[in-house]
Scaffold this active site. Sequence first.
Site, PDB file in Angstrom:
ATOM      1  N   GLY A  26       0.841  -1.201   0.000  1.00 30.11           N
ATOM      2  CA  GLY A  26       0.000   0.000   0.000  1.00 30.11           C
ATOM      3  C   GLY A  26       0.870   1.242   0.000  1.00 30.11           C
ATOM      4  CG  PHE A  27       4.306   1.113  -0.594  1.00 32.15           C
ATOM      5  CD1 PHE A  27       5.106   0.426   0.298  1.00 32.15           C
ATOM      6  CD2 PHE A  27       4.059   0.541  -1.838  1.00 32.15           C
ATOM      7  CE1 PHE A  27       5.659  -0.795  -0.035  1.00 32.15           C
ATOM      8  CE2 PHE A  27       4.611  -0.684  -2.174  1.00 32.15           C
ATOM      9  CZ  PHE A  27       5.410  -1.348  -1.277  1.00 32.15           C
ATOM     10  NE  ARG A  39       9.769  -7.378  24.155  1.00 36.67           N
ATOM     11  CZ  ARG A  39       9.012  -7.914  25.094  1.00 36.67           C
ATOM     12  NH1 ARG A  39       7.996  -7.225  25.590  1.00 36.67           N
ATOM     13  NH2 ARG A  39       9.262  -9.112  25.544  1.00 36.67           N
ATOM     14  CB  ILE A  40      12.878  -6.084  17.504  1.00 31.96           C
ATOM     15  CG1 ILE A  40      13.586  -4.746  17.228  1.00 31.96           C
ATOM     16  CG2 ILE A  40      12.627  -6.858  16.214  1.00 31.96           C
ATOM     17  CD1 ILE A  40      12.742  -3.686  16.544  1.00 31.96           C
ATOM     18  CB  THR A  51       8.541  -9.471  10.078  1.00 30.13           C
ATOM     19  OG1 THR A  51       8.444  -9.368  11.491  1.00 30.13           O
ATOM     20  CG2 THR A  51       7.964 -10.788   9.607  1.00 30.13           C
ATOM     21  CD  GLN A  71       7.960  -3.340   7.204  1.00 25.11           C
ATOM     22  OE1 GLN A  71       7.555  -4.047   6.291  1.00 25.11           O
ATOM     23  NE2 GLN A  71       7.712  -2.052   7.237  1.00 25.11           N
ATOM     24  N   GLY A 122       7.355   0.772  16.850  1.00 21.99           N
ATOM     25  CA  GLY A 122       6.873   0.803  15.464  1.00 21.99           C
ATOM     26  C   GLY A 122       7.959   1.328  14.550  1.00 21.99           C
ATOM     27  N   GLY A 141       7.934   0.701  10.797  1.00 18.05           N
ATOM     28  CA  GLY A 141       7.637   0.531   9.363  1.00 18.05           C
ATOM     29  C   GLY A 141       8.302   1.541   8.456  1.00 18.05           C
ATOM     30  CD  GLU A 142       5.341   5.576   7.833  1.00 17.61           C
ATOM     31  OE1 GLU A 142       5.013   5.501   9.035  1.00 17.61           O
ATOM     32  OE2 GLU A 142       4.792   6.335   7.039  1.00 17.61           O
TER      33      GLU A 142
HETATM   34 MO1  MOS Z   1       2.265   4.705   5.431  1.00 10.52          MO
HETATM   35  S1  MOS Z   1       2.694   6.288   4.194  1.00 10.52           S
HETATM   36  O1  MOS Z   1       1.675   5.497   6.794  1.00 10.52           O
HETATM   37  O2  MOS Z   1       1.223   3.650   4.705  1.00 10.52           O
END
Ligand code: MOS
Length: 740
Positions: free
Chosen positions: A242-243, A630-631, A636, A640, A704, A706-707
């Site tokens: 999705g990004f 914490r991971i 995964t 990321q 978190g 992800g980004e």
């Molecule tokens: Mo991300 S740009 O918060 O899917």
Amino acid sequence: MANTASTIKRPVALGVALDRVDGRAKVTGSASYTGDISPDGAAYAVLVQSTIARGSISKIDSSKAESLEGVLAIFSHQNPPHPPKQTRKGKAKPGSAGEFFLEDNKIFYHGQIIAMVVADSLELAQHAASLISIKYRRLQAETIMDSRRKSLKNAESEGNGRRGNTKEALSKASIKIKATYTTPTESHNPMEPFATTAVWEADALTLYDSTQAVTNTRKKVAAALGISDTRVRVISHFVGGGFGCKLSSWSHVALTAMAARKIQRPVKLTMARSQMFGPVGFRPSTLQTITLGAQKNGKLTAIKHETISETSKFTDFVEAASAVSLNSYTCKNVITSQRIAPLDIGHPTWMRAPGHACGSFALESALDELACELKMNPLALRLKNFAEKDPSSGLPWSSNALKKCYQSGAERFGWHQRKAKTGSFKRDGLLIGMGMATAMHSVWRNSSSALVRIMADGTALAQAGTQEIGTGTKTIMSQIAAERLGLPPDAVKFELGDSDLPVAPLSGGSTTTGSVGPAVAAAADKALQKLINLAVNDKQSPLYGVSGETIYAEEGYLKIGGATKKDAFTAILARAACKFVEGQSEHKPGDEEEHYSLSTFGAQFVEVAVDPLLSTIRVVRATGAFSGGRIINAKTARSQMTGGIIFGIGMALMEQTVMDPSTDHYVNNNLGEYYVPVNADCPAIDAFFVEDEDHHVNTLGVKGIGELGITGVAAAIANAVFNATGKRVRDLPITLDKLI
Ligand code: MOS
């Protein structure tokens, strides 16, 4: 605020490199993505999009298309799929998707949906769409950002800020640099295109949709249809990337549901790749001017960061790139601003670390320029200005292992091999350069609910209406529930991607593990407590009368110290004649942000090789050291970060959505010409986490991540290119023509 997870004795299923629980389904093709779902009797929808950017439709002739047998409906503003009274009310709100439901003949951008054809087969719908003739009244459009335009607007944004007196500090600074950086429009291009299938049963809608937010989609679609949320169910079991573009429910989603209601058949829509350039968001282009003031020893005395980003004329979307300058480094005098340039383009949206990715390119490039000016090692310059606390709020960090990232990243990368003199390092006839940058991303938290059941067969079922967007959510949530229940992860079935499940937030902003995770943990604790209550109150249980606090769960048993007494989950539930015990939770973030500043950190190091004759650029290796609390799953999480670095390579060297101002359309609206990194573009990537314990962020200590991985990468690469060639490229992507 206490990190209870670390104080309770439990078998540890967290932190391990567990394979994805849905990995086999994905690689064997048995996982059903939205486009794979074809209900009986489904009709196929195809979109027709505007070929002009501004003006109106003067005539639509669809008679040829309508005459084809098997064409079921052609919807346009002449024949909208909703009651005609439903017209667009004013402008869409900032941050919302700017929906167009064929209300009128007005055109706001190239690619705007202006008609939808529904037919018995996809091929027929496509053919019919090609037969529709559209005449426009075309007006002059503006589709390219021009910073000299008078129509720039000040924008409300977290990217606006000030402290101290920047003007004065700049006038007094011993060293000053000023530079302008640009980043282009970029398209998300998830591997899986947008897809929606709408199935009505009486007045209730089931919508299969490729979305990062089942609950939001339900709300949006229900509102568009004028029905209650309770009449809509959104299902999204797997999302093929999705990004950020799938955080919003764009116009085509509700339109598909409207069409299905109108023709009284399920309707299936899958967007073609080319159709996704315009109506489903993009990262807006930015123009950022940075002025830095510093002392001779490298201490920053002033930062000025001004950003202009493009937006549509119907929504104010702000790419908050200037925000990075507020809290990345210690500096007394800072001023940042955000302006927007409204254009005749679609609605921009969040994409891969919005604000942070673009902003860190400018700031971390500027720091490299400053280091060069000061003849200082770029890493030493970062350390010199390291922020011991959040320089913007003055609050202590909830945790911050950035120094460890700098140190271990530099060590593993071999930063000491970098030559300070540009163009002085050659290998096999290629110019070698090394660059680095700081990575940083905000930590945001959302409320979430969850449900966990311990089943009579000794397994567990956990549920939350979150989404699996490829990041590993299904796996991680299974681990979290398993850890709390003392079960192996494969004994937990985690269900997600359904708006009928306990409400969970959208999957964006790196928030999922830190928001849904604590909810799952709390629901598991509650279920376990019920099981304990059953056991200690059951005369037949070896644990009868034992104090609940001394009991822990392990391998499907409730036990007390040294396992002197134990009782199986299955036995407890069998004796109680219960099919399951259940815990439900509503987890809300606490007031931690009043006392701490929450952020993730990292250090990016890259080596590039530039061909001195051809100017081709390759990233030879990349090292990313990260600090993200914490991971939960080492595998995964690493994926990321690796993925983030790969998309950082794309941002630095390849990605750009190119607008042709003579036709007002994106000329590279396909994956043949919109370049994203493929395996051959990706070097060995060493992404790893340093130890970072956060006792404040939430009960799991999860921040978190992800980004985080993409932040800083584009700057590190630009800095490496400079180190290799002596050419400072301030305009992304760094294509070879810019080195000639
Ligand atoms: Mo991300 S740009 O918060 O899917």
